[in-house]
Design a protein around this motif. Structure first.
Motif, PDB file in Angstrom:
ATOM      1  N   LEU A  51     -10.587  -5.654   1.960  1.00  0.00           N
ATOM      2  CA  LEU A  51      -9.533  -6.584   2.358  1.00  0.00           C
ATOM      3  C   LEU A  51      -9.483  -7.784   1.413  1.00  0.00           C
ATOM      4  O   LEU A  51      -8.401  -8.236   0.997  1.00  0.00           O
ATOM      5  CB  LEU A  51      -9.753  -7.073   3.785  1.00  0.00           C
ATOM      6  N   ARG A  52     -10.641  -8.307   1.070  1.00  0.00           N
ATOM      7  CA  ARG A  52     -10.708  -9.464   0.180  1.00  0.00           C
ATOM      8  C   ARG A  52     -10.120  -9.133  -1.190  1.00  0.00           C
ATOM      9  O   ARG A  52      -9.416  -9.959  -1.793  1.00  0.00           O
ATOM     10  CB  ARG A  52     -12.157  -9.933   0.057  1.00  0.00           C
ATOM     11  N   ALA A  53     -10.409  -7.934  -1.685  1.00  0.00           N
ATOM     12  CA  ALA A  53      -9.855  -7.519  -2.978  1.00  0.00           C
ATOM     13  C   ALA A  53      -8.337  -7.447  -2.916  1.00  0.00           C
ATOM     14  O   ALA A  53      -7.644  -7.833  -3.865  1.00  0.00           O
ATOM     15  CB  ALA A  53     -10.440  -6.161  -3.385  1.00  0.00           C
ATOM     16  N   GLU A  60      -3.360  -6.799   0.754  1.00  0.00           N
ATOM     17  CA  GLU A  60      -2.354  -7.258  -0.210  1.00  0.00           C
ATOM     18  C   GLU A  60      -0.989  -7.459   0.410  1.00  0.00           C
ATOM     19  O   GLU A  60      -0.295  -8.441   0.100  1.00  0.00           O
ATOM     20  CB  GLU A  60      -2.264  -6.246  -1.359  1.00  0.00           C
ATOM     21  N   ILE A  61      -0.545  -6.560   1.321  1.00  0.00           N
ATOM     22  CA  ILE A  61       0.866  -6.566   1.729  1.00  0.00           C
ATOM     23  C   ILE A  61       1.099  -6.921   3.189  1.00  0.00           C
ATOM     24  O   ILE A  61       2.248  -7.091   3.602  1.00  0.00           O
ATOM     25  CB  ILE A  61       1.521  -5.201   1.435  1.00  0.00           C
ATOM     26  N   ALA A  62       0.033  -7.054   3.985  1.00  0.00           N
ATOM     27  CA  ALA A  62       0.216  -7.271   5.425  1.00  0.00           C
ATOM     28  C   ALA A  62      -0.313  -8.647   5.841  1.00  0.00           C
ATOM     29  O   ALA A  62      -0.955  -9.359   5.063  1.00  0.00           O
ATOM     30  CB  ALA A  62      -0.475  -6.173   6.223  1.00  0.00           C
ATOM     31  N   ASP A  63      -0.035  -8.993   7.092  1.00  0.00           N
ATOM     32  CA  ASP A  63      -0.517 -10.247   7.672  1.00  0.00           C
ATOM     33  C   ASP A  63      -1.797 -10.044   8.479  1.00  0.00           C
ATOM     34  O   ASP A  63      -2.433 -11.017   8.877  1.00  0.00           O
ATOM     35  CB  ASP A  63       0.547 -10.845   8.600  1.00  0.00           C
ATOM     36  N   GLY A  64      -2.123  -8.785   8.751  1.00  0.00           N
ATOM     37  CA  GLY A  64      -3.321  -8.499   9.519  1.00  0.00           C
ATOM     38  C   GLY A  64      -3.680  -7.036   9.421  1.00  0.00           C
ATOM     39  O   GLY A  64      -2.875  -6.201   8.978  1.00  0.00           O
ATOM     40  N   ALA A  65      -4.895  -6.710   9.829  1.00  0.00           N
ATOM     41  CA  ALA A  65      -5.379  -5.331   9.809  1.00  0.00           C
ATOM     42  C   ALA A  65      -5.832  -4.934  11.210  1.00  0.00           C
ATOM     43  O   ALA A  65      -6.547  -5.687  11.883  1.00  0.00           O
ATOM     44  CB  ALA A  65      -6.539  -5.166   8.840  1.00  0.00           C
ATOM     45  N   ARG A 118      11.737 -15.493  15.177  1.00  0.00           N
ATOM     46  CA  ARG A 118      10.970 -16.115  14.095  1.00  0.00           C
ATOM     47  C   ARG A 118      11.446 -15.613  12.742  1.00  0.00           C
ATOM     48  O   ARG A 118      11.948 -14.504  12.621  1.00  0.00           O
ATOM     49  CB  ARG A 118       9.481 -15.785  14.264  1.00  0.00           C
ATOM     50  N   GLU A 119      11.245 -16.437  11.732  1.00  0.00           N
ATOM     51  CA  GLU A 119      11.649 -16.030  10.379  1.00  0.00           C
ATOM     52  C   GLU A 119      10.831 -14.837   9.902  1.00  0.00           C
ATOM     53  O   GLU A 119      11.336 -13.995   9.169  1.00  0.00           O
ATOM     54  CB  GLU A 119      11.482 -17.200   9.406  1.00  0.00           C
ATOM     55  N   GLN A 120       9.564 -14.787  10.298  1.00  0.00           N
ATOM     56  CA  GLN A 120       8.710 -13.670   9.874  1.00  0.00           C
ATOM     57  C   GLN A 120       7.891 -13.176  11.053  1.00  0.00           C
ATOM     58  O   GLN A 120       7.081 -13.913  11.606  1.00  0.00           O
ATOM     59  CB  GLN A 120       7.774 -14.090   8.733  1.00  0.00           C
ATOM     60  N   ILE A 121       8.121 -11.936  11.448  1.00  0.00           N
ATOM     61  CA  ILE A 121       7.330 -11.305  12.505  1.00  0.00           C
ATOM     62  C   ILE A 121       6.006 -10.840  11.902  1.00  0.00           C
ATOM     63  O   ILE A 121       5.995 -10.186  10.855  1.00  0.00           O
ATOM     64  CB  ILE A 121       8.103 -10.117  13.112  1.00  0.00           C
ATOM     65  N   PRO A 122       4.875 -11.176  12.517  1.00  0.00           N
ATOM     66  CA  PRO A 122       3.583 -10.753  11.956  1.00  0.00           C
ATOM     67  C   PRO A 122       3.505  -9.243  11.804  1.00  0.00           C
ATOM     68  O   PRO A 122       3.815  -8.496  12.729  1.00  0.00           O
ATOM     69  CB  PRO A 122       2.568 -11.260  12.992  1.00  0.00           C
ATOM     70  N   LEU A 123       3.087  -8.793  10.628  1.00  0.00           N
ATOM     71  CA  LEU A 123       3.046  -7.367  10.314  1.00  0.00           C
ATOM     72  C   LEU A 123       1.602  -6.949  10.059  1.00  0.00           C
ATOM     73  O   LEU A 123       0.911  -7.535   9.226  1.00  0.00           O
ATOM     74  CB  LEU A 123       3.920  -7.070   9.100  1.00  0.00           C
ATOM     75  N   TYR A 124       1.168  -5.942  10.793  1.00  0.00           N
ATOM     76  CA  TYR A 124      -0.189  -5.426  10.708  1.00  0.00           C
ATOM     77  C   TYR A 124      -0.149  -3.965  10.251  1.00  0.00           C
ATOM     78  O   TYR A 124       0.831  -3.248  10.502  1.00  0.00           O
ATOM     79  CB  TYR A 124      -0.883  -5.471  12.074  1.00  0.00           C
ATOM     80  N   GLY A 128      -6.286 -17.124   7.239  1.00  0.00           N
ATOM     81  CA  GLY A 128      -4.930 -16.871   7.704  1.00  0.00           C
ATOM     82  C   GLY A 128      -4.616 -15.411   7.922  1.00  0.00           C
ATOM     83  O   GLY A 128      -3.552 -15.083   8.463  1.00  0.00           O
ATOM     84  N   PHE A 129      -5.508 -14.520   7.510  1.00  0.00           N
ATOM     85  CA  PHE A 129      -5.326 -13.080   7.709  1.00  0.00           C
ATOM     86  C   PHE A 129      -5.967 -12.701   9.034  1.00  0.00           C
ATOM     87  O   PHE A 129      -7.090 -13.102   9.336  1.00  0.00           O
ATOM     88  CB  PHE A 129      -5.967 -12.311   6.559  1.00  0.00           C
TER      89      PHE A 129
END
Length: 349
Positions: A202-204, A179-184, A159-165, A215-216
């Motif tokens: 997270l929202r901030a 701010e910088i990740a795809d998930g927590a 994939r072009e972007q591997i999900p980063l947590y 999408g997060f």
């Protein structure tokens, strides 16, 4: 809301059972199987082993420890696992803690937020397969004045972007993660306290990146025990909760203790920690409030677990990673199946 399974650590004599659990989760349609590392089993080896013997389920690191690897080594590992698994890898990162970082890896536990931000930035660059250059406080690539030159990753991830947590507990870490990740990846998540402990920060962070929470992927790991007596089942998790709230870190630096305080358990958190650090682990476990356990676990018959799953979904959880209790493989497999049944009863499947 999707279901995941957290296998925790390997190497304790249950590896065959863990693999069987992963394969059953794959068969049942679970979305992801996570593996952890601390100072025993490493996550990449486990994940490659699981990926080779499953078909559809994603495999994720929860977590790769940042002090254990250079960011480019992590990018290489992620790209390799994604390629070998056919695009099923999820990259979870975390700073670990000061005792492991400094005691096991010999890496100073300083400026964890800045180190994480820089680490993620380098990984993103490397995974994009651009020629890598970076000038930061913690890493400089290539090193100046030497033979090094900008080079790029030779492996092509599926994939072009591997999900980063990112594993996050404290407010500042959660905000940066948004701010910088795809998930927590979170732990001791209580739906009743979601806004003040997790979602607000997270929202901030998402707002800083010009994004919303849509999408997060919010992924709590939730211990689970099935049975007719929730009070008795809660007792199963007293030592586990006491370990984290009382003994995971030092008296001055325990992220889980501070989390319990933010949930309103200031007095209880102090007592648990005092007893645990003095060697009274039994007393520490006894001091854990049942409500703290009940609000951060799934306990009871399938109907009660379904109700709690609705609460997690309502609090914004998108992937609920189960950590089923059980001393036998049959008990763990049964819990996996109960998880699917509860999800269906809750109308969340």
């Amino acid at each position: 809301m999707r279901l995941g399974i957290n296998l925790g650590y390997w190497g304790a004599g249950m590896d065959a059972d863990n693999l069987a659990v992963a394969r059953e989760a794959d068969r049942l349609g679970y979305a992801v199987c996570w593996a952890a590392e601390a100072y025993g089993s490493d996550a990449p080896t486990v994940l490659s082993w699981v990926a080779a013997q499953t078909e559809r389920i994603d495999v994720g690191s929860a977590i790769f420890q940042i002090p254990a690897r250079t960011p480019t080594m992590t990018a290489m590992t992620a790209a390799t696992l994604d390629s070998l698994s056919g695009g099923r890898f999820r990259l979870g990162l975390g700073v670990s803690g000061p005792q492991v970082s400094e005691g096991w890896y010999g890496v100073k536990f300083d400026k964890p937020l800045a180190r994480t931000r820089e680490y993620v930035e380098i990984i993103r660059k490397a995974m994009s397969r651009e020629r890598l250059t970076h000038e930061g406080e913690h890493w400089t690539l290539p090193l100046p004045g030497g033979p090094g030159k900008p080079i790029k990753l030779t492996v092509h991830p599926v994939r072009e972007q591997i999900p980063l947590y990112i594993a996050a507990i404290g407010p500042k870490n959660l905000e940066q993660t948004g701010e910088i990740a795809d998930g927590a990846l979170v732990i001791f998540f209580a739906p009743e306290h979601a806004e003040e402990t997790t979602l607000g920060a997270l929202r901030a962070g998402r707002a800083k990146a010009g994004k919303e929470l849509d999408g997060f992927d919010l992924v709590p790991t939730v211990p689970m025990a099935v049975g007719d007596d929730p009070a008795a089942l809660a007792d199963l998790f007293r030592p586990y909760t006491a370990l984290y709230v009382g003994g995971m870190g030092s008296a001055k630096q325990n992220f889980y203790n501070k989390l319990a305080q933010r949930m309103g358990y200031e007095k209880e958190a102090a007592e648990i920690q005092e007893k645990y650090l003095s060697g009274d682990k039994t007393g520490a476990a006894a001091a854990v409030p049942r409500q703290l356990i009940d609000s951060t676990t799934l306990l009871g018959p399938v109907e009660r677990i379904a109700d709690r799953m609705q609460a997690y979904a309502g609090a914004g959880v998108t992937t609920l990673s189960l950590a089923p209790a059980g001393f036998t493989l049959d008990e763990r497999i049964a819990a996996l199946r109960t998880g699917v049944e509860a999800l269906e009863r809750a109308g969340l499947a």
